[in-house]
Design a protein around this motif. Sequence first.
Motif, PDB file in Angstrom:
ATOM      1  N   ASP A 140      21.579 -23.483  -2.019  1.00 41.03           N
ATOM      2  CA  ASP A 140      21.488 -24.714  -2.801  1.00 41.03           C
ATOM      3  C   ASP A 140      20.971 -25.863  -1.960  1.00 41.03           C
ATOM      4  O   ASP A 140      21.352 -26.028  -0.808  1.00 41.03           O
ATOM      5  N   ALA A 141      20.145 -26.678  -2.567  1.00 38.13           N
ATOM      6  CA  ALA A 141      19.417 -27.692  -1.813  1.00 38.13           C
ATOM      7  C   ALA A 141      20.170 -28.987  -1.564  1.00 38.13           C
ATOM      8  O   ALA A 141      19.885 -29.690  -0.616  1.00 38.13           O
ATOM      9  N   SER A 142      21.115 -29.354  -2.423  1.00 41.65           N
ATOM     10  CA  SER A 142      21.720 -30.684  -2.251  1.00 41.65           C
ATOM     11  C   SER A 142      23.154 -30.722  -2.770  1.00 41.65           C
ATOM     12  O   SER A 142      23.689 -29.721  -3.223  1.00 41.65           O
ATOM     13  N   GLY A 143      23.730 -31.927  -2.710  1.00 46.96           N
ATOM     14  CA  GLY A 143      25.084 -32.132  -3.206  1.00 46.96           C
ATOM     15  C   GLY A 143      26.118 -32.131  -2.103  1.00 46.96           C
ATOM     16  O   GLY A 143      25.896 -31.575  -1.024  1.00 46.96           O
ATOM     17  N   PRO A 144      27.278 -32.766  -2.371  1.00 51.38           N
ATOM     18  CA  PRO A 144      28.354 -32.797  -1.380  1.00 51.38           C
ATOM     19  C   PRO A 144      29.001 -31.430  -1.200  1.00 51.38           C
ATOM     20  O   PRO A 144      29.021 -30.609  -2.113  1.00 51.38           O
ATOM     21  N   ILE A 145      29.518 -31.197  -0.008  1.00 52.23           N
ATOM     22  CA  ILE A 145      30.176 -29.935   0.329  1.00 52.23           C
ATOM     23  C   ILE A 145      31.668 -30.198   0.501  1.00 52.23           C
ATOM     24  O   ILE A 145      32.060 -31.048   1.308  1.00 52.23           O
ATOM     25  N   PRO A 146      32.512 -29.508  -0.255  1.00 48.25           N
ATOM     26  CA  PRO A 146      33.959 -29.735  -0.139  1.00 48.25           C
ATOM     27  C   PRO A 146      34.473 -29.404   1.257  1.00 48.25           C
ATOM     28  O   PRO A 146      33.962 -28.501   1.918  1.00 48.25           O
ATOM     29  N   ALA A 147      35.472 -30.145   1.675  1.00 47.12           N
ATOM     30  CA  ALA A 147      36.099 -29.889   2.980  1.00 47.12           C
ATOM     31  C   ALA A 147      36.651 -28.468   3.004  1.00 47.12           C
ATOM     32  O   ALA A 147      37.108 -27.947   1.986  1.00 47.12           O
ATOM     33  N   GLY A 148      36.578 -27.825   4.153  1.00 51.41           N
ATOM     34  CA  GLY A 148      37.117 -26.484   4.312  1.00 51.41           C
ATOM     35  C   GLY A 148      36.198 -25.377   3.823  1.00 51.41           C
ATOM     36  O   GLY A 148      36.588 -24.215   3.802  1.00 51.41           O
ATOM     37  N   THR A 149      34.977 -25.714   3.412  1.00 48.39           N
ATOM     38  CA  THR A 149      34.027 -24.702   2.947  1.00 48.39           C
ATOM     39  C   THR A 149      32.747 -24.767   3.777  1.00 48.39           C
ATOM     40  O   THR A 149      32.537 -25.708   4.539  1.00 48.39           O
ATOM     41  N   THR A 150      31.900 -23.777   3.589  1.00 47.72           N
ATOM     42  CA  THR A 150      30.601 -23.741   4.247  1.00 47.72           C
ATOM     43  C   THR A 150      29.538 -23.548   3.188  1.00 47.72           C
ATOM     44  O   THR A 150      29.737 -22.791   2.232  1.00 47.72           O
ATOM     45  N   LYS A 151      28.430 -24.239   3.311  1.00 46.10           N
ATOM     46  CA  LYS A 151      27.348 -24.142   2.327  1.00 46.10           C
ATOM     47  C   LYS A 151      26.047 -23.797   3.035  1.00 46.10           C
ATOM     48  O   LYS A 151      25.728 -24.359   4.081  1.00 46.10           O
ATOM     49  N   TRP A 152      25.293 -22.865   2.444  1.00 48.56           N
ATOM     50  CA  TRP A 152      23.982 -22.520   2.978  1.00 48.56           C
ATOM     51  C   TRP A 152      22.920 -23.300   2.232  1.00 48.56           C
ATOM     52  O   TRP A 152      22.954 -23.415   1.007  1.00 48.56           O
ATOM     53  N   ARG A 153      21.988 -23.842   2.973  1.00 47.06           N
ATOM     54  CA  ARG A 153      20.881 -24.604   2.406  1.00 47.06           C
ATOM     55  C   ARG A 153      19.565 -24.010   2.873  1.00 47.06           C
ATOM     56  O   ARG A 153      19.496 -23.379   3.927  1.00 47.06           O
ATOM     57  N   ALA A 154      18.516 -24.206   2.098  1.00 48.97           N
ATOM     58  CA  ALA A 154      17.170 -23.819   2.524  1.00 48.97           C
ATOM     59  C   ALA A 154      16.326 -25.078   2.530  1.00 48.97           C
ATOM     60  O   ALA A 154      16.202 -25.760   1.506  1.00 48.97           O
ATOM     61  N   ARG A 155      15.748 -25.402   3.667  1.00 50.17           N
ATOM     62  CA  ARG A 155      14.876 -26.570   3.788  1.00 50.17           C
ATOM     63  C   ARG A 155      13.438 -26.078   3.865  1.00 50.17           C
ATOM     64  O   ARG A 155      13.079 -25.326   4.773  1.00 50.17           O
ATOM     65  N   ALA A 156      12.624 -26.482   2.899  1.00 52.69           N
ATOM     66  CA  ALA A 156      11.243 -25.994   2.796  1.00 52.69           C
ATOM     67  C   ALA A 156      10.245 -27.092   3.115  1.00 52.69           C
ATOM     68  O   ALA A 156      10.449 -28.260   2.766  1.00 52.69           O
ATOM     69  N   PHE A 157       9.164 -26.697   3.768  1.00 50.15           N
ATOM     70  CA  PHE A 157       8.086 -27.623   4.127  1.00 50.15           C
ATOM     71  C   PHE A 157       6.756 -26.960   3.787  1.00 50.15           C
ATOM     72  O   PHE A 157       6.586 -25.758   3.952  1.00 50.15           O
ATOM     73  N   ASP A 158       5.825 -27.767   3.314  1.00 53.23           N
ATOM     74  CA  ASP A 158       4.480 -27.306   2.950  1.00 53.23           C
ATOM     75  C   ASP A 158       3.555 -27.687   4.101  1.00 53.23           C
ATOM     76  O   ASP A 158       3.250 -28.872   4.295  1.00 53.23           O
ATOM     77  N   ILE A 159       3.132 -26.695   4.884  1.00 52.02           N
ATOM     78  CA  ILE A 159       2.366 -26.973   6.107  1.00 52.02           C
ATOM     79  C   ILE A 159       1.064 -26.177   6.131  1.00 52.02           C
ATOM     80  O   ILE A 159       0.845 -25.305   5.288  1.00 52.02           O
ATOM     81  N   SER A 160       0.243 -26.461   7.106  1.00 54.39           N
ATOM     82  CA  SER A 160      -0.973 -25.669   7.326  1.00 54.39           C
ATOM     83  C   SER A 160      -0.666 -24.592   8.365  1.00 54.39           C
ATOM     84  O   SER A 160       0.335 -24.677   9.091  1.00 54.39           O
ATOM     85  N   GLU A 161      -1.514 -23.605   8.461  1.00 57.24           N
ATOM     86  CA  GLU A 161      -1.325 -22.512   9.410  1.00 57.24           C
ATOM     87  C   GLU A 161      -1.230 -23.025  10.852  1.00 57.24           C
ATOM     88  O   GLU A 161      -0.443 -22.520  11.646  1.00 57.24           O
ATOM     89  N   ARG A 162      -2.007 -24.046  11.188  1.00 51.86           N
ATOM     90  CA  ARG A 162      -1.987 -24.554  12.568  1.00 51.86           C
ATOM     91  C   ARG A 162      -0.701 -25.323  12.887  1.00 51.86           C
ATOM     92  O   ARG A 162      -0.446 -25.642  14.046  1.00 51.86           O
ATOM     93  N   GLN A 163       0.099 -25.627  11.845  1.00 52.32           N
ATOM     94  CA  GLN A 163       1.366 -26.327  12.068  1.00 52.32           C
ATOM     95  C   GLN A 163       2.547 -25.360  12.169  1.00 52.32           C
ATOM     96  O   GLN A 163       3.690 -25.776  12.246  1.00 52.32           O
TER      97      GLN A 163
END
Length: 200
Positions: A140-163
């Motif tokens: 999941d991309a956003s939102g608050p995370i409750p105390a005592g838990t762990t959240k996985w996020r995916a951060r995506a970027f649109d780049i060129s091959e040379r980057q």
Amino acid sequence: MRTSTVIAVCLVAALPLTACGTETKDTSSASATASSATTGDGPERGVQPMGASAPTVGSGGAGRLEVTPTSVVYATKAMADKPTNGLFVIVSVKDRPTSSSAVAETAPAQRGGWQWVAADGRAVGAGDGNAANVFLSGFDASGPIPAGTTKWRARAFDISERQRGGTLVYTDGQGKTFRWEIPAQDTGPQVAELKKKLAG
């Protein structure tokens, strides 16, 4: 005459001790500076390897959040979406609140959040190009995370091959900057899972 010679010898012998004392003090001071540069206390924070955790402050300066980029995948498409610049780079991030209340990451609107900085120094914001269309269930991309838990996020970027291969940058709720060196090839324990999600 003999007294003068003895005094001179004693003074010469004392000089190295004084020099050693000064060197120890300078080394200690340098160590303290190096240590503070890796604590996230300012923009001079050193670049960490992917997989290293950073103790950050949550959105609006509230709460504490440990963020850990764990894996990277490069893809020419994400389900039906294609990158504007030729390549998506997706980084999985594990978020874990370390305070007693729910905590959220900062966002670009709050002068925070995530950026990809290529070797040429060009910065790409999360969500630029078609990266905003990349959604991976379970990361999941956003939102608050409750105390005592762990959240996985995916951060995506649109780049060129040379980057491909660069520095992942995160600015927290106090304006402190954290940096990670990201490999130019798919790397990390979540690679297979990310690729499966990207395939749809």
